[in-house]
Design a protein around this motif. Sequence first.
Motif, short mmCIF file in Angstrom:
data_model
loop_
_atom_site.label_atom_id
_atom_site.label_comp_id
_atom_site.label_asym_id
_atom_site.label_seq_id
_atom_site.Cartn_x
_atom_site.Cartn_y
_atom_site.Cartn_z
N GLN A 158 0.84 -1.21 0.00
CA GLN A 158 0.00 0.00 0.00
C GLN A 158 0.87 1.25 0.00
N LYS A 159 1.97 1.18 0.79
CA LYS A 159 2.89 2.34 0.82
C LYS A 159 3.52 2.58 -0.53
N SER A 160 3.93 1.50 -1.20
CA SER A 160 4.57 1.71 -2.50
C SER A 160 3.57 2.21 -3.54
N PHE A 161 2.30 1.84 -3.42
CA PHE A 161 1.28 2.41 -4.31
C PHE A 161 1.17 3.92 -4.05
N GLN A 162 1.22 4.28 -2.76
CA GLN A 162 1.14 5.70 -2.40
C GLN A 162 2.37 6.46 -2.91
N ASN A 163 3.55 5.89 -2.65
CA ASN A 163 4.80 6.54 -3.06
C ASN A 163 4.88 6.80 -4.55
N ASN A 164 4.30 5.88 -5.33
CA ASN A 164 4.46 5.96 -6.78
C ASN A 164 3.25 6.54 -7.50
N HIS A 165 2.34 7.12 -6.74
CA HIS A 165 1.11 7.65 -7.32
C HIS A 165 0.47 6.60 -8.24
N ALA A 166 0.33 5.38 -7.70
CA ALA A 166 -0.18 4.27 -8.50
C ALA A 166 -1.70 4.22 -8.51
N LEU A 167 -2.31 5.29 -8.05
CA LEU A 167 -3.77 5.35 -8.11
C LEU A 167 -4.20 6.78 -8.35
N GLN A 168 -5.36 6.90 -8.97
CA GLN A 168 -5.94 8.23 -9.10
C GLN A 168 -7.31 8.21 -8.44
N GLY A 218 -3.04 4.31 -16.59
CA GLY A 218 -2.25 3.79 -17.70
C GLY A 218 -1.28 2.72 -17.24
N TYR A 219 -1.42 2.25 -16.02
CA TYR A 219 -0.69 1.11 -15.44
C TYR A 219 0.77 1.38 -15.10
N LYS A 220 1.38 2.40 -15.71
CA LYS A 220 2.82 2.59 -15.56
C LYS A 220 3.23 2.69 -14.09
N ASN A 221 2.51 3.54 -13.35
CA ASN A 221 2.88 3.73 -11.95
C ASN A 221 2.53 2.53 -11.07
N ILE A 222 1.55 1.76 -11.51
CA ILE A 222 1.21 0.53 -10.77
C ILE A 222 2.38 -0.45 -10.88
N ILE A 223 2.93 -0.56 -12.08
CA ILE A 223 4.09 -1.46 -12.29
C ILE A 223 5.26 -0.96 -11.43
N LYS A 224 5.46 0.36 -11.45
CA LYS A 224 6.56 0.94 -10.65
C LYS A 224 6.36 0.63 -9.16
N ALA A 225 5.10 0.71 -8.72
CA ALA A 225 4.82 0.45 -7.30
C ALA A 225 5.16 -0.99 -6.94
N VAL A 226 4.81 -1.91 -7.82
CA VAL A 226 5.11 -3.32 -7.53
C VAL A 226 6.63 -3.52 -7.52
N GLN A 227 7.30 -2.88 -8.49
CA GLN A 227 8.76 -3.03 -8.54
C GLN A 227 9.40 -2.47 -7.27
N GLU A 228 8.86 -1.37 -6.76
CA GLU A 228 9.41 -0.83 -5.51
C GLU A 228 9.12 -1.78 -4.34
N ALA A 229 7.92 -2.38 -4.37
CA ALA A 229 7.54 -3.28 -3.27
C ALA A 229 8.40 -4.54 -3.24
N ILE A 230 8.99 -4.92 -4.37
CA ILE A 230 9.87 -6.09 -4.40
C ILE A 230 10.98 -5.90 -3.38
N ALA A 231 11.50 -4.66 -3.33
CA ALA A 231 12.64 -4.36 -2.47
C ALA A 231 12.25 -4.23 -1.00
N LEU A 232 10.96 -4.10 -0.72
CA LEU A 232 10.55 -3.84 0.68
C LEU A 232 10.46 -5.12 1.52
#
Lengths: 152, 264
Positions: free
Chosen positions: A88-98, A138-152
Amino acid sequence: MTKINTSINGKIYSDEVEDNTLLVDFLREKLGLTGTHVGCDTSQCGACVVHLDGNSVKSCTTLASQVEGKELLTIEGLAKDDDLHPIQKSFQNNHALQCGFCTPGLVMSSLDLLNKNKNPSEYEIREWFEGHICRCTGYKNIIKAVQEAIAL
Amino acid sequence: MYNFKYHKVNTIQEAVSLLSSCEDPKILAGGHTLIPTLKQRLSQPSDIIDISTIKDLSSISIQNNKLMIGALCTHNDVSSSPDVISTIDGLSELAKKIGDPQVRHRGTIGGSVANADPAADYPAALVALKAVIHTSKSTYQAEKFFIDMFQTAIETDEIIRGIEFEIPITSSYKKFKNPASGYAMAGVFIAKFDNDIRVAVTGASSVVFRLREVEEALTNKFNISSIENISIDSSNFNDDIHASSKYRGNLVKVLVEEAISDLI
């Protein structure tokens, strides 16, 4: 009516449901767990995704009676008090939602992916989201959020 | 959806006896075709018989050089099973191409086979892999099981227990997805056995079928050039808003070629 006993977010629920009640309606209308959304209601958009015995499933395409004796995890079960879950934090960090409508399903789906595949490639993440529709990002930030969450 | 009486059963016998005694029953396994159909009020069964917790229908094993898959195995079970991957890689690949991950966690092979959707993927694999369908009272060769659109040889009080596949030397499934639904506009499964080749097509017509001319040509020589001069008769192919029958005819040939090059 059918009697069901089920564990939801670690809490045991016993209830009686109409035989034709969908799981998503049971969660939202009977238990007030409205974080799980109904988007398309045709098993395509993924807004209703919850975990059933450790697998992400579409709760709009499951009968409440079918979860008898099973374990469910919904979006309400992720945050601990005021602490958001790392995804949830990585979704927030990456603006993975509007608008946020698809977000609970995507977060639950991301968690299932990362539980099963600790280090998914971008291709694998995109493929995993085949059953989700987001009309804002457009999914881009959602993908980024998941990629960031990999590291968490 | 209309109301119905829900039954959960623990044995095949219980399910069969309910199938005989209820007015208009339907079997529920994964529910990923049945529940959407109910929601659209396209079906109004009096009773839903949930077989999903019957125990001995969800295992995958290799027995007497055959691959046995229980009817309740999900598409995800099939795609990720080490037994399937090590024996029939093409079948694992096929299961991976059905729906999306959440659908694959619920939808079952038995449900898909019993439903016999003309655009479903499994029928191509069953026919190409000389599968035998084991039911609560009989066995069927896959070729004789699929009769027409949503029509199988199974009787109303019969339940699929599992599917037995012959293990080929190698196999491949190629599918052209409808971009909206993900269903096969055409799908081709090629299985290469010791002495023969099987080529089965789904999605192009009202029911799965074999391309016998292509099979013979490939049995003589397994390469793309051996089917160069074979024309696919598409006169009975589906012709709809997604694709004309002629387009599907071309698609089938392209998919056959892709599957061949996969296996060379």
